[in-house]
Every structure is written in structure tokens, then in C-alpha cells.
Design an enzyme around this catalytic site. Structure first.
Site, mmCIF file in Angstrom:
data_model
loop_
_atom_site.group_PDB
_atom_site.id
_atom_site.type_symbol
_atom_site.label_atom_id
_atom_site.label_comp_id
_atom_site.label_asym_id
_atom_site.label_seq_id
_atom_site.Cartn_x
_atom_site.Cartn_y
_atom_site.Cartn_z
ATOM 1 N N SER A 86 0.748 -1.113 -0.318
ATOM 2 C CA SER A 86 0.096 -0.057 -0.126
ATOM 3 C C SER A 86 0.879 1.458 -0.065
ATOM 4 C CB SER A 86 -0.515 0.488 0.790
ATOM 5 O OG SER A 86 -1.916 0.733 1.729
ATOM 6 N N GLN A 87 1.615 1.564 0.687
ATOM 7 C CA GLN A 87 2.905 2.580 1.422
ATOM 8 C C GLN A 87 3.662 2.723 -0.173
ATOM 9 O OE1 GLN A 87 2.464 5.906 3.129
ATOM 10 N NE2 GLN A 87 0.173 4.841 3.141
ATOM 11 N N SER A 140 8.548 -12.512 -5.841
ATOM 12 C CA SER A 140 7.157 -11.199 -5.040
ATOM 13 C C SER A 140 6.697 -11.379 -6.053
ATOM 14 C CB SER A 140 7.675 -10.256 -4.796
ATOM 15 O OG SER A 140 6.788 -9.285 -4.127
ATOM 16 N N GLN A 171 11.363 -6.268 9.224
ATOM 17 C CA GLN A 171 11.987 -5.629 9.439
ATOM 18 C C GLN A 171 13.167 -5.603 9.785
ATOM 19 O OE1 GLN A 171 11.075 -1.398 9.845
ATOM 20 N NE2 GLN A 171 9.116 -1.021 8.726
ATOM 21 N N HIS A 188 6.962 4.238 9.782
ATOM 22 C CA HIS A 188 6.306 4.052 11.023
ATOM 23 C C HIS A 188 7.390 3.415 11.853
ATOM 24 C CE1 HIS A 188 3.857 2.746 14.306
ATOM 25 N NE2 HIS A 188 4.026 0.958 14.390
ATOM 26 N N ASP A 237 0.520 6.136 17.245
ATOM 27 C CA ASP A 237 -0.569 4.496 16.438
ATOM 28 C C ASP A 237 -0.412 3.745 16.787
ATOM 29 O OD1 ASP A 237 0.106 4.761 12.820
ATOM 30 O OD2 ASP A 237 0.495 3.135 13.579
ATOM 31 N N GLU A 281 -4.727 2.020 16.637
ATOM 32 C CA GLU A 281 -4.646 1.179 15.880
ATOM 33 C C GLU A 281 -5.814 0.165 17.094
ATOM 34 O OE1 GLU A 281 -1.304 1.236 12.773
ATOM 35 O OE2 GLU A 281 -1.458 -0.253 14.651
ATOM 36 N N GLU A 294 -27.640 -0.833 10.269
ATOM 37 C CA GLU A 294 -27.338 -0.212 11.580
ATOM 38 C C GLU A 294 -26.213 -0.060 11.452
ATOM 39 O OE1 GLU A 294 -29.902 1.766 12.060
ATOM 40 O OE2 GLU A 294 -30.746 1.480 10.399
ATOM 41 N N GLU A 336 -23.190 2.405 8.043
ATOM 42 C CA GLU A 336 -23.457 3.500 8.239
ATOM 43 C C GLU A 336 -22.795 4.345 9.000
ATOM 44 O OE1 GLU A 336 -27.684 5.543 9.640
ATOM 45 O OE2 GLU A 336 -28.550 2.997 7.795
#
Length: 337
Positions: A27-28, A51, A86, A108, A191, A195, A227, A231
Site C-alpha cells: 500500500s505505502q 515477489s 524489518q 512507522h 499510532d 489502531e 445499522e 452507516e
């Protein structure tokens, strides 16, 4: 008072004189790499052999090489692989290929703040963290705007870490939305807290409990879904536009009265006490160690939770209803390859 930076505060040419490796294309990663490329930055994407995202990055017009080659070539390395991998990527790929004066960037602060990665003293270490998902970072950049972004300096070996961070933020569109100066510990702890107690953990648990309460009382699951889940977006949009006051102004008086009188019965003093306990677990590093241990064991709790939510009635009902909604394109984890 928080310091904010905008377009005029950054030197856009500074990052274009560097060579940037973006490790990861999720995503990033895809947003950073594409935005930097469109900003005239010399950028490569580092992906391991096999990958599933290799072809997508290549098709997007990006140069893709293995991570070690990317780090060796670059003098700015943005680490956008998942937190839990990481440390291994750093030890096996990054550390052997770092040179004095290089810059190590993160979106992050988890690995640095909790000590899973300790860079050498002769490299800059900074965080440039858009406060939004990568798809939004990319879309807003293309549309000419940007997502507000956090900047933190952990280590300024060259004296140019802040200048580099602001220039990088400019390259991905962050200075359009505003760059907020912070620290690695503040970003990481807030952060994780957000979350766990609101954005993911708190909201998810409230949705499931509310859905179960209505369906166990005999109401149709479709009615319950609309509900307590569907919404929710309408309310979040109002909160995003103008905060709690604007949201309450925009709903009916009946809804507002129910909000102010019943909400505190759901989120009680005991709930807040549990929030404080969760925050202390984050601050002490207990949560970080727990998560890394969980991952090292193959993440069995996470796997079980994923299996459980996939068959929960709120999800099975929701999938059927979303398939009938012509105004949206339904998403599943299987679509994100």
C-alpha cells in the site's frame, strides 16, 4: 505547539539529487515509489525474487531489482516492508550494504523505537509517515493534493536529515497536505494506541458485538448490518469534516440525545481504565515483544482471528449485500495480491 511545514518550507531539488530505494511495493510502497518517480526522483523498487508484486511494479514503469542491489545502489533507503520482517531485512539486506552518509527512512517508528533495528551512527535516520493509506496517498498526489504527513528525526549524522525528510515528503505530496514534526516514540506509541482502541480494535469489536446483539434479539442480519456497519461511514465522514460537534449538529435531535446519554454507558470508566492499560503495554514495549514473538511462532492467534472473522455472520451478510451495491466495488483480501 506542533510545528507544521508546507510546500515553501521544502527544497524539492534536494531529493532529486539523491538515489532512492523503496523496499516493498504494498500500500505505502507503491504510492511512495510512483509519487517520487512522478516528482523526478531517481528511484528503484527493491523486491525479493518471486515477489507477487514484481510484475505490478515493473508494469507501472518502475525499475525493480532485488533488495540488496537496491540498497547498495541507493543513498536513501525507505523501508516499507512490514514491521515484523524489518529486523531480518535490515540484518540480511540493509546493514551489509549501507555506506556512511546514507539515509535510512521509515514510515512507522516501530522497529527503531523498540530497538529491533539499531543503525550505525554515521547514517541519517528519519521517518516520513503519511497519515493515510497508500492508495489515498497516490490518488491525492495524482489529483494535485496531498495527505498530511509526519516527520521525525532519530539520527542526524550529516546535518541534512531534516532537509532530506522535508524534500522526500515534498516528493510524495506530503507538503501539500502539511508536514507535522514529531518524534519516533510519539508517532509509534500514538499510532499503535489508535489502531488498538479506536481505529481497528475498538471499532471492530463494537461492530461485532452490536451486530450480535441485534441478531440475537431476532432482527434480520441485513438490517443489523446496515445499522452497525454500513452507516458507520456516514458518521465517520461527518467526524472527518468537522469533528464531534459537527457530527452531532448533522444528525437528528433524537440521535444526538441517544449519543450523549447512552454512549457513556458503552464506553465506561472501566473501558477507559483498560485503554490506559493498553497504552502502558505499548509504552513499555510489552505489546511489541508480544507481537514479534507471535510472528516468530507463525502468528497462530492472527491466523485464527482471520479465519473466525471470515465466517462471522456480519461478514457473510456483508459480502452478500455489498455484491448488490452498484455504487461500490466490493473488496476482499484475495483481491490485494
Amino acid at each position: 505547539m506542533t510545528t507544521m511545514y508546507y510546500e515553501a518550507d521544502a527544497d524539492p531539488g534536494f531529493i532529486t539529487r539523491r538515489k532512492v530505494a523503496v523496499l516493498g511495493f504494498g500500500s505505502q510502497g507503491h504510492a511512495h515509489a510512483l509519487n517520487l518517480k512522478d516528482s523526478g526522483v531517481d528511484v528503484v523498487v527493491g523486491l525479493r525474487d518471486g515477489s507477487p508484486r514484481f510484475q505490478a511494479a515493473s508494469d507501472a514503469g518502475l525499475k525493480v531489482v532485488d533488495p540488496a542491489t537496491a540498497v547498495e545502489w541507493a543513498d536513501v533507503i525507505m523501508v516499507l516492508v512490514p514491521d515484523q520482517v524489518q529486523p531480518t531485512v535490515y540484518e540480511q539486506v540493509i546493514a551489509p550494504n549501507l555506506s556512511s552518509g546514507d539515509a535510512l527512512l521509515f514510515a512507522h517508528g516501530f522497529s527503531i523505537h523498540f530497538g529491533f533495528i539499531t543503525p550505525p551512527p554515521d547514517v541519517d535516520v528519519a521517518m516520513v509517515a503519511p497519515k493515510g493509506p497508500g492508495h489515498l496517498v497516490r490518488r491525492q498526489f495524482v489529483e494535485g493534493s496531498g495527505v498530511p504527513t509526519l516527520l521525525a528525526i532519530h539520527q542526524d549524522a550529516t546535518g541534512d536529515a531534516k532537509r532530506l525528510g522535508l524534500s522526500y515528503a515534498h516528493g510524495i505530496g506530503g507538503t501539500r497536505g502539511g508536514v507535522i514534526e514529531t518524534t519516533f516514540d510519539a508517532e509509534t506509541e500514538t499510532d499503535l494506541f489508535g489502531e488498538q482502541v479506536i481505529l481497528c480494535g475498538g471499532v471492530d469489536s463494537l461492530i461485532q458485538a452490536a451486530f450480535e446483539t441485534l441478531t440475537e434479539a431476532g432482527y434480520e442480519p441485513e438490517m443489523a448490518y446496515f445499522e452497525v456497519l454500513h452507516e458507520l461511514k456516514l458518521i465517520v465522514d461527518l467526524l472527518w469534516e468537522g469533528g464531534i460537534e459537527w457530527m452531532r449538529h448533522s444528525i437528528s435531535d433524537t440521535a444526538e440525545y441517544g449519543d450523549v446519554t447512552r454512549g457513556p454507558r458503552i464506553i465506561t470508566a472501566d473501558t477507559k481504565a483498560e485503554m490506559k492499560k493498553i497504552l502502558s503495554e505499548i509504552q513499555s514495549g510489552e505489546f511489541a515483544r508480544e507481537w514479534m514473538d507471535e510472528y516468530a511462532q507463525g502468528a497462530p492467534k492472527l491466523a485464527a482471528a482471520r479465519e473466525a472473522i471470515a465466517v462471522h455472520p456480519v461478514e457473510t451478510t456483508g459480502r452478500e449485500l455489498r455484491d448488490m451495491m452498484t455504487f461500490l466495488i466490493p473488496k476482499t483480501p484475495q483481491d490485494d495480491v
